[in-house]
Scaffold this active site. Structure first.
Site, short mmCIF file in Angstrom:
data_model
loop_
_atom_site.label_atom_id
_atom_site.label_comp_id
_atom_site.label_asym_id
_atom_site.label_seq_id
_atom_site.Cartn_x
_atom_site.Cartn_y
_atom_site.Cartn_z
N TYR A 1 1.02 -1.38 -0.03
CA TYR A 1 0.15 -0.05 0.16
C TYR A 1 0.98 0.91 -0.02
CZ TYR A 1 -3.01 3.24 2.87
OH TYR A 1 -3.41 4.00 3.14
N TYR B 1 6.06 -5.21 17.43
CA TYR B 1 6.53 -5.09 15.63
C TYR B 1 7.22 -3.12 16.02
CZ TYR B 1 5.31 -1.29 12.30
OH TYR B 1 5.20 -0.58 11.52
N LEU C 1 -8.73 0.54 10.89
CA LEU C 1 -10.42 1.13 11.11
C LEU C 1 -11.14 1.51 10.02
CD1 LEU C 1 -12.21 1.56 13.72
CD2 LEU C 1 -11.17 4.11 13.81
#
Ligand code: UFG
Length: 318
Positions: A11, A141, A188
């Site tokens: 992305y 992460y 979200l």
């Protein structure tokens, strides 16, 4: 410049690859397509399907070019997954970067831009968060990326590698042809839009008892086109700075409820919401101070309006 873009089928990587081409650079994309999408790679970029964590594979890719810079996006990104399988994050994100850096240094590539994250900060003491805030990741992460930032500091000191670590807040929005598509999706805005598309019955709001104005978590949603601009500026200005670490955010916080409301306005769908318990590990408020990026890179986010960010994501996958 000739630029190697790892993770350029993802992305943010694909959006940035397109922005680099637009700015007149030559781009080679490397991606193993484990999470990326071949069709997101810009047509004018050369594409190599390869795994950056394998030295036997990545070394010849770097050797074949005469790269001026590498922008490194290839990574695992789900904070939740990192708390189930941290070993995977340390292997791919930290180990993969180490392997890639070794190949870059061996072949004389002197500029490196890291896709880093606000997750390096953990739960902040103060907002907006500056780059001097404590580095205490609350998930593996964030730690896996922080370790890469630390490696870069040594490579800068010892080898003179020019480095930029760009700590993104919540990447959102889309440019044409390069929307956000994760599987499984946990973010979200794409989840809210799945409700509007009829693929999901309702959105779950994780926690309504946070110490925020409406009780839901506040995040700094930054348009992916603005992130891409910052990368182009960072790589073009690396020679000036030598090494730089910058937050990239909108500087404005929006609550989960505000995001759902924006999506209702944009899509015209009622988007039913179900209020459930908090999700583990979510800080109440994450808002960036991006003044360093504005000052050092000459960067200003152009798409700061939440409805615009949600509308661009919707236009791509509505
Ligand atoms: N949320 C919901 N319901 C959902 C999904 C999310 O209420 O179904 C809430 C979360 O609890 C959080 C907010 O929406 O408060 C945003 O959640 P995301 O999962 O979209 O994003 P995060 O803020 O958890 O994390 C993202 C990236 C990280 C990065 C971080 C930096 O996934 O990699 O932003 O701010 F580190």
């Amino acid at each position: 410049m000739q630029v190697l873009v790892t993770g350029g089928a993802g992305y943010i990587g694909a959006t940035t690859a397109a922005a680099l081409l637009e700015a007149g650079h030559e781009v080679v994309v490397v991606d193993d397509l484990s999470r990326g999408h071949r069709e997101a790679v810009p047509q004018d970029a050369r594409f190599v399907e390869a795994d950056i964590t394998d030295p036997e594979v990545i070394d010849p890719v770097v050797a074949q070019g005469s790269f001026d810079a590498c922008l490194h996006f290839a990574a695992l990104i789900e904070a939740g997954e990192s708390m189930q399988a941290p070993e995977r994050f340390f292997r791919v994100n930290t180990g993969g970067s180490a392997v890639l850096l070794e190949a870059l240094l061996r072949h004389g590539v002197g500029r490196f831009v890291l896709s880093s994250t606000a997750a390096v900060y953990g739960e902040p003491d103060e907002v907006p968060i500056t780059e001097d805030a404590a580095l205490e990741p609350s998930n593996a992460y964030g730690e896996s990326k922080l370790l890469v930032e630390r490696m870069l500091a040594w490579h800068h000191r010892i080898h003179g590698l020019k480095t930029a670590s760009l700590r993104y807040f919540n990447a959102a929005g889309a440019v044409t042809g390069r929307g956000e598509r994760h599987d499984p999706e946990t973010h979200l805005i794409p989840l809210v839009l799945q409700v509007a598309r009829g693929q999901r019955e309702h959105i779950k709001i994780f926690g309504t008892d946070y110490p925020t104005p409406d009780g839901t978590c506040v995040r700094d949603y930054i348009h992916v086109a603005d992130l891409a601009d910052a990368h182009v500026l960072a790589v073009e200005r690396l020679d000036e700075h030598g090494t730089v670490t910058c937050n990239l955010g909108n500087g404005r916080g929006f609550s989960v409820r505000e995001v759902v409301e924006a999506a209702r306005r944009v899509t015209g769908h009622p988007i039913p919401a179900d209020e459930v318990d908090r999700r583990a590990g979510d800080p109440a408020i994450l808002i960036a101070s991006s003044s360093r990026a504005e000052e050092l890179l000459g960067w200003t986010p152009r798409h700061r309006d939440l409805d615009r960010i949600v509308a661009d994501a919707w236009a791509e996958y509505g």
